[in-house]
Design an enzyme around this catalytic site. Structure first.
Site, mmCIF file in Angstrom:
data_model
loop_
_atom_site.group_PDB
_atom_site.id
_atom_site.type_symbol
_atom_site.label_atom_id
_atom_site.label_comp_id
_atom_site.label_asym_id
_atom_site.label_seq_id
_atom_site.Cartn_x
_atom_site.Cartn_y
_atom_site.Cartn_z
ATOM 1 N N ARG A 173 0.620 -1.021 0.016
ATOM 2 C CA ARG A 173 -0.024 -0.009 -0.130
ATOM 3 C C ARG A 173 0.621 1.463 -0.110
ATOM 4 O O ARG A 173 0.430 2.219 0.677
ATOM 5 C CB ARG A 173 -0.926 0.211 1.090
ATOM 6 N N SER A 223 -11.104 -1.834 2.827
ATOM 7 C CA SER A 223 -10.208 -2.292 4.067
ATOM 8 C C SER A 223 -9.937 -0.958 4.772
ATOM 9 O O SER A 223 -9.317 -0.101 4.203
ATOM 10 C CB SER A 223 -9.170 -3.036 3.631
ATOM 11 N N GLU A 293 -5.637 2.227 6.986
ATOM 12 C CA GLU A 293 -5.363 2.237 5.324
ATOM 13 C C GLU A 293 -6.067 3.514 4.687
ATOM 14 O O GLU A 293 -5.705 3.593 3.465
ATOM 15 C CB GLU A 293 -5.672 0.656 4.783
#
Length: 298
Positions: A173, A223, A293
Site C-alpha cells: 500500500r 479495508s 489504510e
C-alpha cells in the site's frame, strides 16, 4: 482564489464551487471543496496543477475516491478530479497503457477482451489506475507492482517524466508518490497471453468472493486498516468482539470486520472516533497496533 478562478476560466478548465465531496467518494462522507476542478485532458490536468503551484493554492488529486475519508468541514482549496479525464486504453502485444483516470474495472475488461492475463486480481477494486498505482493496490494475492512496468508522471517541479516500476519504491500500500508529490498521468502494464474463458472465470470467481465476503451494500472506503505483520486486521477486530461495534452513524461491518461502514448519516468524526476506539481495544487485548489504510483528507 478569485484570480485562480479567472485563470481556470481563461484556460477553459471546468470547475465547480463548493462541491460536496460526499458525492465523490465511496464513503459518501465529506463537506464541500472550495473549488472542484475537472480537467478533461492530460494537458488541462498539468495546467491545473501548475496554476495551483503558481498561485500557492492548496490542492488534492482525487481519483475514484474509494480509499478516502473527507473531513466534515470539506477541503479549503482545490480538489482536482482525475477521474474526469478521458478513459484511454492502448494495447500493444502483451502491454496495456492506460491514463490515470481509467477505472480498474475498464482496464481489466480491456485485458480480457485481448486475451491477456495478470490483472484478474484487480477486477472489483473500485479505483482508478492512478489511485491504484499511487497506493500499490492489491487483492487476492496480487498487487499492481506485479504487472506495472512504467509510469508517466508530472513531477513536483512541473516536468513530465517516465519512471520504471523498479524506481517507484512499491511496497504494501505504498509508492514513492506519497513522498515526491508527483501526479500520475498514465501507466503501462505487462501481461501474459491467456485463454479468455479462463480469465473471465477467474474474474467472476474473485468478484463472487467480494460480493459474498464484503459489505458492498453499504458505503465504505474498503479495508479500513492495513494488515499488521503476522496477523489480519479483520480477524483481530472480530476476536475482540467488535463485529457491529458502532459510533454514531459509523460501524464495524457485521459482514466483514475489516470494513468500517456508513450506516447512514455517518460523519468523518464518527468514523475517526470509531477507528480510534477499535485501535485502542485491539491494542489492549491483542498487543497489535492497527494502522489506518484509508486516507483522511482535511
Amino acid at each position: 482564489m478569485e484570480r485562480f478562478k479567472q485563470k481556470l476560466l481563461q484556460a477553459g478548465i471546468p470547475f465547480r464551487e463548493n462541491e460536496p465531496l460526499a458525492a465523490h467518494c465511496t464513503f459518501k462522507i465529506g463537506g464541500p471543496a472550495q473549488l472542484f476542478v475537472q480537467p478533461q485532458t492530460e494537458q488541462q490536468l498539468c495546467s491545473a496543477v501548475a496554476l495551483c503551484k503558481e498561485q500557492a493554492v492548496r490542492y488534492y488529486l482525487l481519483g475514484n475516491g474509494s480509499n478516502i475519508l473527507f473531513a466534515d468541514e470539506g477541503f479549503a482549496g482545490v480538489v482536482i478530479d482525475i477521474s474526469a479525464l478521458g478513459s484511454d486504453i492502448a494495447v500493444e502485444g502483451n502491454m496495456l497503457r492506460a491514463g490515470a483516470g481509467v477505472r480498474l474495472a475498464a482496464l481489466c475488461r480491456a485485458a480480457l477482451e485481448h486475451g491477456l492475463s495478470g490483472l484478474e486480481f484487480a477486477y472489483g477494486i473500485p479505483g482508478t489506475v492512478g489511485g491504484a498505482v499511487y497506493m500499490n493496490a492489491g487483492a487476492y494475492g496480487g498487487e499492481m507492482k506485479d504487472v506495472l512496468t512504467v509510469v508517466r508522471y508530472l513531477t513536483a517541479e512541473g516536468e513530465v517524466v517516465q519512471a520504471s516500476a523498479a524506481e517507484l519504491d512499491l511496497s504494501y500500500r505504498h509508492s514513492i508518490f506519497e513522498e515526491n508529490g508527483g501526479c500520475i498521468l498514465s501507466a503501462q502494464f505487462a501481461l501474459q497471453p491467456g485463454n479468455a474463458a479462463d480469465i473471465r472465470a477467474k474474474m467472476d470467481e474473485l468478484m463472487a468472493k467480494r460480493v459474498d465476503k464484503q459489505p458492498l451494500d453499504k458505503p465504505s472506503a474498503g479495508s479500513t486498516f492495513k494488515r499488521p505483520a503476522g496477523a489480519f486486521a479483520a480477524a483481530l477486530i472480530d476476536q475482540c468482539g467488535l463485529r457491529g461495534f458502532r459510533h454514531g452513524g459509523a460501524a464495524v461491518s457485521d459482514k466483514h470486520c475489516g470494513f468500517v461502514v456508513n450506516l447512514g448519516g455517518a460523519t468523518c468524526a464518527d468514523v475517526l472516533a470509531l477507528c480510534d476506539e477499535v485501535r485502542a481495544i485491539v491494542k489492549e487485548k491483542t498487543g497489535y497496533e492497527l494502522e489506518k489504510e484509508i486516507r483522511v483528507v482535511k
